[in-house]
Design an enzyme around this catalytic site. Structure first.
Site, short mmCIF file in Angstrom:
data_model
loop_
_atom_site.label_atom_id
_atom_site.label_comp_id
_atom_site.label_asym_id
_atom_site.label_seq_id
_atom_site.Cartn_x
_atom_site.Cartn_y
_atom_site.Cartn_z
N TYR A 91 40.98 32.55 50.32
CA TYR A 91 39.80 32.86 49.50
C TYR A 91 39.31 34.28 49.82
O TYR A 91 39.06 35.08 48.92
CB TYR A 91 38.71 31.82 49.77
CG TYR A 91 37.52 31.94 48.84
CD1 TYR A 91 37.60 31.50 47.53
CD2 TYR A 91 36.32 32.48 49.29
CE1 TYR A 91 36.50 31.60 46.69
CE2 TYR A 91 35.23 32.59 48.45
CZ TYR A 91 35.32 32.14 47.15
OH TYR A 91 34.24 32.24 46.30
N LYS A 142 39.35 37.51 47.26
CA LYS A 142 38.10 38.14 46.82
C LYS A 142 38.05 39.61 47.23
O LYS A 142 37.51 40.44 46.51
CB LYS A 142 36.89 37.37 47.35
CG LYS A 142 36.76 35.97 46.74
CD LYS A 142 36.62 36.03 45.23
CE LYS A 142 36.36 34.69 44.60
NZ LYS A 142 36.15 34.74 43.15
N1 LIG Z 1 29.49 28.75 44.50
C1 LIG Z 1 29.44 29.67 45.45
O1 LIG Z 1 28.81 29.49 46.50
C2 LIG Z 1 30.15 31.00 45.24
C3 LIG Z 1 29.87 32.03 46.14
C4 LIG Z 1 30.49 33.26 45.96
C5 LIG Z 1 31.36 33.45 44.91
N2 LIG Z 1 31.61 32.43 44.04
C6 LIG Z 1 32.54 32.70 42.93
O2 LIG Z 1 31.87 32.49 41.71
C7 LIG Z 1 32.84 32.12 40.71
C8 LIG Z 1 32.36 30.87 39.99
O3 LIG Z 1 32.34 29.81 40.92
P1 LIG Z 1 31.44 28.53 40.73
O4 LIG Z 1 30.73 28.34 42.01
O5 LIG Z 1 30.71 28.63 39.45
O6 LIG Z 1 32.59 27.42 40.68
P2 LIG Z 1 32.78 26.14 39.74
O7 LIG Z 1 33.80 25.30 40.43
O8 LIG Z 1 31.46 25.55 39.40
O9 LIG Z 1 33.42 26.77 38.41
C9 LIG Z 1 34.70 27.34 38.41
C10 LIG Z 1 35.33 27.08 37.06
O10 LIG Z 1 36.62 27.73 37.07
C11 LIG Z 1 37.52 26.85 36.40
N3 LIG Z 1 38.90 27.12 36.82
C12 LIG Z 1 39.47 26.78 38.00
N4 LIG Z 1 40.76 27.15 37.98
C13 LIG Z 1 41.00 27.72 36.78
C14 LIG Z 1 42.16 28.27 36.17
N5 LIG Z 1 43.35 28.29 36.79
N6 LIG Z 1 42.05 28.79 34.92
C15 LIG Z 1 40.85 28.76 34.27
N7 LIG Z 1 39.73 28.21 34.78
C16 LIG Z 1 39.82 27.71 36.04
C17 LIG Z 1 37.08 25.45 36.81
O11 LIG Z 1 37.58 24.46 35.92
C18 LIG Z 1 35.57 25.59 36.75
O12 LIG Z 1 35.07 25.27 35.47
C19 LIG Z 1 34.16 31.91 41.45
O13 LIG Z 1 34.97 33.05 41.27
C20 LIG Z 1 33.74 31.77 42.89
O14 LIG Z 1 34.75 32.15 43.78
C21 LIG Z 1 31.03 31.20 44.17
#
Ligand SMILES: NC(=O)c1ccc[n+]([C@@H]2O[C@H](COP(=O)([O-])OP(=O)(O)OC[C@H]3O[C@@H](n4cnc5c(N)ncnc54)[C@H](O)[C@@H]3O)[C@@H](O)[C@H]2O)c1
Length: 250
Positions: A154, A158
């Protein structure tokens, strides 16, 4: 008049969390939104919510790690909705594991979705964005800026998104394409629940540095900043990495 009236937006991961909130935000400000997600039912739900609120949303089943799937969805969205002008790469996956126990398939899948997926969507979008104008916002993480234990794939993915953003911003500066990156800290979404499964023998002291005393953000708060960066208010901003993480990377 909305900031995105008539500007077609592509949002990956639009079925959940930050992607869902961003799709809703952009649509509420006038953007017709193509909701890309591997979970097509979830993307359809987001598109339906946008429609119920008077906007235009359309769902596409896309695996961002698959070049053919991305190319087909990008050209489908362009012909259904018009030239894409705003791209938000929010699809992402991850989980905790000790590095010496991480299966190779997990490394490949996490890099494939988070980094290669972001690359593929940017690459497919660029011909639409160049010269006519466009804005890309990639979603990285605090994990791409500072170290975090038990999440080597991860973190590497990133960090790749952060540098990919800078390189694209540099290469396409004179072609009318702005490329920026948002690096959230903990956000209350389903992904965070996946990160709640800790491997045995966790050093909790080491984990503390990635948890803000302010707690988690809500995806809507981050979506607001994503929309601001994508808008003309940020005409002069490109190649920027914007941390929104409750102060954990200061
Ligand atoms: N939630 C956190 O604490 C956090 C912190 C920092 C960064 N992020 C980043 O924010 C972004 C959104 O994350 P989130 O927390 O909303 O996650 P989430 O799991 O709620 O949403 C992620 C979405 O991506 C979709 N997805 C997964 N694999 C896929 C693929 N191969 N093709 C197309 N779609 C796909 C999933 O179906 C899901 O709908 C991500 O890039 C994550 O790394 C999240």
């Amino acid at each position: 008049m909305g900031r995105f009236d008539g500007r077609v937006a592509i949002v990956t991961g639009a079925g959940s969390g930050l992607g869902h909130a961003t799709a809703r935000q952009l649509a509420s400000e006038g953007a017709p939104v193509a909701c890309f997600d591997i979970a097509v039912d979830a993307a359809e739900k987001t598109a339906a919510e946008i429609g119920e609120h008077g906007g235009v949303g359309r769902a596409y089943r896309v695996d961002v790690s698959d070049p053919d799937s991305v190319a087909a969805a990008m050209s489908g969205a362009a012909s259904d909705l018009g030239r894409p002008q705003v791209i938000v790469n929010s699809a992402g996956i991850g989980r905790f594991a000790h590095t010496h126990e991480l299966p190779f398939a997990d490394w490949q899948r996490i890099l494939g979705v988070n980094l290669t997926g972001t690359f593929l969507v940017c690459q497919a979008a660029l011909p639409h964005l160049m010269d006519g104008g466009g804005s890309i916002v990639n979603i990285a993480s605090n994990a791409g800026i500072k170290s975090q234990p038990y999440s080597i794939a991860y973190c590497a993915s990133k960090a790749g998104v952060v540098h990919l953003t800078r390189c694209l911003a540099d290469e396409y500066l004179k072609r009318g394409v702005r490329v920026n990156c948002v690096a959230p800290g903990g956000m209350e979404t389903p992904l965070q629940k996946a990160f709640m499964e800790f491997p045995e023998g966790v050093d909790w002291k080491a984990m503390r540095k990635v948890i803000s005393p302010l707690g988690n953000s809500q995806p809507e708060e981050i979506a607001n900043v994503v929309a601001f960066i994508a808008s003309d208010a940020c005409r002069y901003m490109t190649g920027s990495i914007v941390s929104i993480d409750g102060g954990i990377t200061v």
